[in-house]
Design a protein around this motif. Structure first.
Motif, short mmCIF file in Angstrom:
data_model
loop_
_atom_site.label_atom_id
_atom_site.label_comp_id
_atom_site.label_asym_id
_atom_site.label_seq_id
_atom_site.Cartn_x
_atom_site.Cartn_y
_atom_site.Cartn_z
N SER A 2 0.82 -1.19 0.00
CA SER A 2 0.00 0.00 0.00
C SER A 2 0.86 1.25 0.00
O SER A 2 0.54 2.23 -0.66
N GLU A 3 1.98 1.20 0.72
CA GLU A 3 2.90 2.35 0.77
C GLU A 3 3.49 2.61 -0.61
O GLU A 3 3.68 3.76 -1.01
N MET A 4 3.76 1.51 -1.31
CA MET A 4 4.36 1.67 -2.63
C MET A 4 3.37 2.35 -3.58
O MET A 4 3.74 3.24 -4.34
N PHE A 5 2.08 1.97 -3.51
CA PHE A 5 1.08 2.59 -4.36
C PHE A 5 0.90 4.06 -3.99
O PHE A 5 0.74 4.92 -4.86
N ASP A 6 0.93 4.35 -2.71
CA ASP A 6 0.80 5.74 -2.27
C ASP A 6 1.95 6.58 -2.80
O ASP A 6 1.75 7.71 -3.26
N GLY A 11 3.97 10.45 -6.63
CA GLY A 11 4.94 10.78 -7.67
C GLY A 11 4.23 11.18 -8.96
O GLY A 11 4.62 12.14 -9.64
N ALA A 12 3.16 10.46 -9.29
CA ALA A 12 2.41 10.76 -10.51
C ALA A 12 1.74 12.12 -10.40
O ALA A 12 1.74 12.92 -11.35
N GLU A 13 1.19 12.42 -9.22
CA GLU A 13 0.56 13.72 -9.01
C GLU A 13 1.59 14.83 -9.12
O GLU A 13 1.30 15.90 -9.66
#
Length: 187
Positions: A2-6, A11-13
């Motif tokens: 979950s941390e990786m997706f966050d 990063g994408a934002e």
């Protein structure tokens, strides 16, 4: 995980905000979302309106069927409700007025002129089926029977003095009364 997706989302934002410094992409995306939502809303409105129209058409058909049934009961003499009897009498009165107007119209309109039916010359019937045949035909157009050779009609003769039509063998003109010597009548 979950941390990786966050982290990826952050990063994408961040990349997106760097690219879209003026906010034009965000504005465009927001406008597109709004237009899509509005188009979907209009589609749903039109679908509901179509359903309403279909139901109204079914309602009209049901009312027509009910009316026809009530009129049938009235005409059969089995209708007893006074309210319906008076409505049916009103319909009958309207029908009588329509018949009167149709009769008036028929008197005003010229009678249709029937196309003259071609008269078959005497003897121009098929000996097998009795149908009139086209003069000069070798076969019947209905049953295919071979037809006997037909004689050519006699020539039409006219008076040489006044031009009146004459019958074969006439000795006097029926119009001018002149004597017609043999051979003087012309075709």
């Amino acid at each position: 995980m979950s941390e990786m997706f966050d982290k990826l989302r952050e990063g994408a934002e961040q990349v997106f905000s760097e690219v879209d410094k003026g906010g034009q992409i965000q504005s465009t995306l927001s406008g597109l979302r709004h237009r899509l939502a509005e188009a979907d809303r209009r589609r749903k409105i039109n679908a509901v309106k179509g359903q309403i129209q279909d139901l109204q058409a079914k309602e009209a058909q049901a009312i027509n069927s009910l009316s026809a049934q009530v009129l049938a009961l009235y005409e059969a003499g089995t209708l007893t409700q006074p309210e319906l009897l008076s409505l049916c009498r009103g319909v009958n009165e309207i029908r009588k007025q329509i018949e009167g107007r149709e009769a008036e119209l028929a008197n005003l309109e010229p009678a249709p002129v029937a196309a003259p039916q071609p008269q078959a010359p005497a003897g121009a019937l098929c000996p097998n089926c009795g149908v009139a045949v086209v003069p000069g035909s070798a076969f019947c157009q209905t049953c295919g029977t071979r037809l006997a050779a037909q004689q050519a009609p006699p020539p039409v003769l006219y008076c040489v003095h006044c031009g009146a039509q004459l019958r074969q063998g006439a000795k006097f003109c029926p119009k001018c009364g002149q004597t017609l010597p043999a051979g003087e009548a012309g075709p």
